[in-house]
Design an enzyme around this catalytic site. Structure first.
Site, short mmCIF file in Angstrom:
data_model
loop_
_atom_site.label_atom_id
_atom_site.label_comp_id
_atom_site.label_asym_id
_atom_site.label_seq_id
_atom_site.Cartn_x
_atom_site.Cartn_y
_atom_site.Cartn_z
N TYR A 40 34.27 87.18 17.10
CA TYR A 40 33.38 88.43 16.49
C TYR A 40 34.19 88.78 15.27
CZ TYR A 40 30.60 89.58 20.45
OH TYR A 40 29.56 89.42 21.38
N SER A 41 33.64 89.89 14.85
CA SER A 41 34.05 90.29 13.39
C SER A 41 35.36 90.55 13.24
CB SER A 41 33.07 91.61 13.09
OG SER A 41 31.71 91.29 13.05
N GLU A 88 32.31 101.01 15.92
CA GLU A 88 32.54 99.28 15.74
C GLU A 88 32.82 99.42 14.13
OE1 GLU A 88 28.47 97.62 16.80
OE2 GLU A 88 29.64 96.66 18.37
N GLN A 127 29.05 86.70 10.37
CA GLN A 127 28.68 86.49 11.81
C GLN A 127 27.41 85.64 11.87
OE1 GLN A 127 30.24 87.99 15.12
NE2 GLN A 127 31.53 87.26 13.70
N ASN A 130 24.62 88.18 11.42
CA ASN A 130 24.85 89.54 11.27
C ASN A 130 25.82 90.07 10.41
OD1 ASN A 130 25.78 88.58 14.04
ND2 ASN A 130 26.33 90.50 14.25
N ASP A 131 27.03 90.49 10.98
CA ASP A 131 28.04 91.16 10.04
C ASP A 131 28.58 90.49 8.95
OD1 ASP A 131 27.65 92.68 12.41
OD2 ASP A 131 29.72 92.99 12.96
N ARG A 150 37.46 95.83 19.02
CA ARG A 150 37.20 94.71 18.28
C ARG A 150 36.99 95.00 16.59
NH1 ARG A 150 32.69 95.13 21.52
NH2 ARG A 150 30.92 96.42 20.50
N ASP A 151 36.77 94.21 15.90
CA ASP A 151 36.56 94.28 14.56
C ASP A 151 37.81 94.51 13.74
OD1 ASP A 151 33.93 93.63 15.50
OD2 ASP A 151 33.45 95.70 15.29
C1 FRU Z 1 28.76 94.66 15.07
C2 FRU Z 1 28.89 93.90 16.06
C3 FRU Z 1 30.80 93.76 15.98
C4 FRU Z 1 31.00 92.58 16.77
C5 FRU Z 1 29.72 91.74 16.24
C6 FRU Z 1 29.36 90.71 17.17
O1 FRU Z 1 27.38 94.27 14.75
O2 FRU Z 1 28.54 94.26 17.43
O3 FRU Z 1 31.04 95.04 16.55
O4 FRU Z 1 32.27 92.06 16.21
O5 FRU Z 1 29.03 92.59 15.60
O6 FRU Z 1 28.49 89.76 16.39
#
Ligand code: FRU
Length: 465
Positions: free
Chosen positions: A100-101, A218, A57, A40-41, A159-160
């Site tokens: 996480y991100s 996010e 991710q 993902n991210d 987060r992030d």
């Molecule tokens: C966005 C998210 C972030 C999180 C990550 C987890 O896609 O939900 O907020 O850090 O993915 O994989």
């Protein structure tokens, strides 16, 4: 699992499954995708003076949103990327439910990662720690542990971290949700990376003139561009409109001014960043004066788990790298110029769209100058219809085969389309609008043009990267 067991499970998964993923007819030839499992991210996108680094991710063990690690690629030219040792595993108590991100900075000459340690409890609640890790001699990362816990007044959804430095001070924006379930972006400040001070809410629901703008924001990213400030954010829970914000979760931006002395951000309304079916969690970096962006060509919680590549053990890919500009107070995105090195066999054609030659295969780039309406069919699964100052992208749902639509409004004179097996990125009028989408056509791989108006067409085959 302890760290060794985890590494051995990942190694086995990669060795067993990667050949199957890479041989999949939907696997991209020049976009970044996971060798197995779920991507993902984009995370930690940065340039160290020699290499671009892109972390991501990654769940290397299955195609589910679980067990998030940070994978790592690096590149000298934004085209060819090399795998680097896996950067972060969720193997500490403060990140056991996912690394996480987050972002990366060069601190005292060392590549330093700022990420969220996600921790879930049995009662369904969660907490989050903002953590640091620093690159070691082997190209891996040593964790330095948490440097920030949850602020008072916010839920476990914080987060992030996106971290940057300005005039010797560090700044960080964090995606957050307050206890009334309102989405926010928090701004922090620090004189060194270990001790952060909350400045306040930079933007969000009921901040800076916005009304209800969702329950969780996010992946924020704040940066200056051509004298303006842009805040990228993914505001979850904003209202779907007839023609905008139609994905399960949107990616949007605010444009305005930010003052480092008052730390106030003045901005307008939320604007959708990409109007396609798949685009989320973009992250930018500044490299040699250029503001570059990668996005995740996916969205969470939609129809992602119906994508056919899961049968071959992988899911999702990144967008192409893009360069950002501002023109007339609007954000423009364009594929980075380096990607032109992938072009080969240019072909030019001019005439009535109905007479245009079909394109075979899904590995090409094209530019079209338009003088009216135009429809482009991508096999039997995707169609772009341009008429009456609007672009409609129609796609068959991977879940039930029904046609779904996404929209971009504007007087469209020019198209640039990048296609890579199962993805398409459509740039309108030099990047004033973008639609990024995956599509999974049946065997027949043909693009055809329909319409009574004239088009000027340039096409290139694209090389593998
Ligand atoms: C966005 C998210 C972030 C999180 C990550 C987890 O896609 O939900 O907020 O850090 O993915 O994989």
């Amino acid at each position: 699992m302890n760290t060794n067991e985890e590494l051995s499970a990942i190694l086995q998964s990669v060795m067993r499954n990667s050949a199957k993923a890479i041989k999949d007819k939907y696997y991209p030839h020049w976009h970044l995708a996971p060798v197995t499992g779920l991507l993902n991210d984009p995370n930690g996108f940065c340039f160290d003076g020699e290499y671009y680094h892109l972390f991501y991710q990654w769940n290397p063990l299955s195609c589910e949103h679980k067990h998030k690690c940070w994978g790592h690629w690096r590149s000298k030219d934004l085209i060819t990327w090399q795998h680097q040792p896996i950067a972060l595993l969720p193997d500490e108590i403060y990140d056991k439910d996912g690394c996480y991100s987050g972002s990366a900075v060069i601190h005292q000459g060392q590549l330093t990662l700022c990420y969220t340690g996600n921790v879930k409890f049995e009662d369904g609640s969660r907490t989050a720690w903002q953590c640091l890790a620093v690159e070691n001699q082997q190209g891996g990362f040593d964790k330095l542990g948490p440097v920030l816990g949850l602020p008072d007044g916010y839920s476990g959804h914080v987060r992030d971290p996106k971290v940057w430095q300005y005039n010797d001070i560090w700044y960080m924006v964090l995606g957050a949700q307050n206890l009334d379930k309102q989405g926010k972006v928090l701004l922090y400040r620090a004189s060194h990376l270990y001790q952060w001070q909350l400045v306040g809410e930079l933007a969000g629901s009921y901040v800076g003139g916005l009304k209800d703008a969702g329950y969780m924001w996010e992946c924020p990213d704040l940066f200056e561009l051509n004298g303006h400030f842009i805040l990228l954010t993914c505001p979850q829970g904003i209202k779907r409109e007839q023609h905008r914000f139609l994905n399960s979760h949107p990616s949007a931006y605010l444009i305005g001014s930010f003052d480092y002395s008052t730390l106030q951000f003045q901005h307008g309304e939320l604007i959708e960043l990409d109007a396609g079916f798949e685009f989320y969690a973009p992250q930018t970096t500044l490299a040699n004066g250029r503001r570059l962006l990668f996005g995740w060509m996916g969205v969470p919680d939609g129809e992602e788990m119906y994508q056919p590549t899961i049968a071959n053990g992988w899911i999702h890919q990144m967008t192409c790298p893009r360069e950002l500009h501002i023109k007339e107070n609007k954000l423009y995105q364009q594929p980075v110029k380096e990607l032109q090195q992938l072009r080969q066999n240019p072909a030019y054609w001019q005439g009535i769209a109905d007479d245009a030659p079909d394109i075979n295969g899904f590995l090409f780039e094209l530019e079209v100058a338009l003088f009216g309406s135009l429809t482009i069919h991508f096999s039997d699964t995707l169609a772009l219809i341009i008429e009456n100052n609007q672009a409609v992208l129609k796609r068959r749902s991977v879940k039930n085969g029904e046609w779904q639509s996404r929209f971009w409004s504007g007087d469209i004179k020019h198209l640039q389309i990048l296609c890579d097996n199962s993805s398409v990125e459509i740039f309108f009028n030099g990047g004033a609008g973008v639609m990024s989408s995956r599509f999974f056509p049946s065997e027949e791989q043909t693009i055809c043009f329909l319409g009574k108006d004239t088009i000027n067409l340039t096409t290139w085959q694209l090389k593998n990267a």
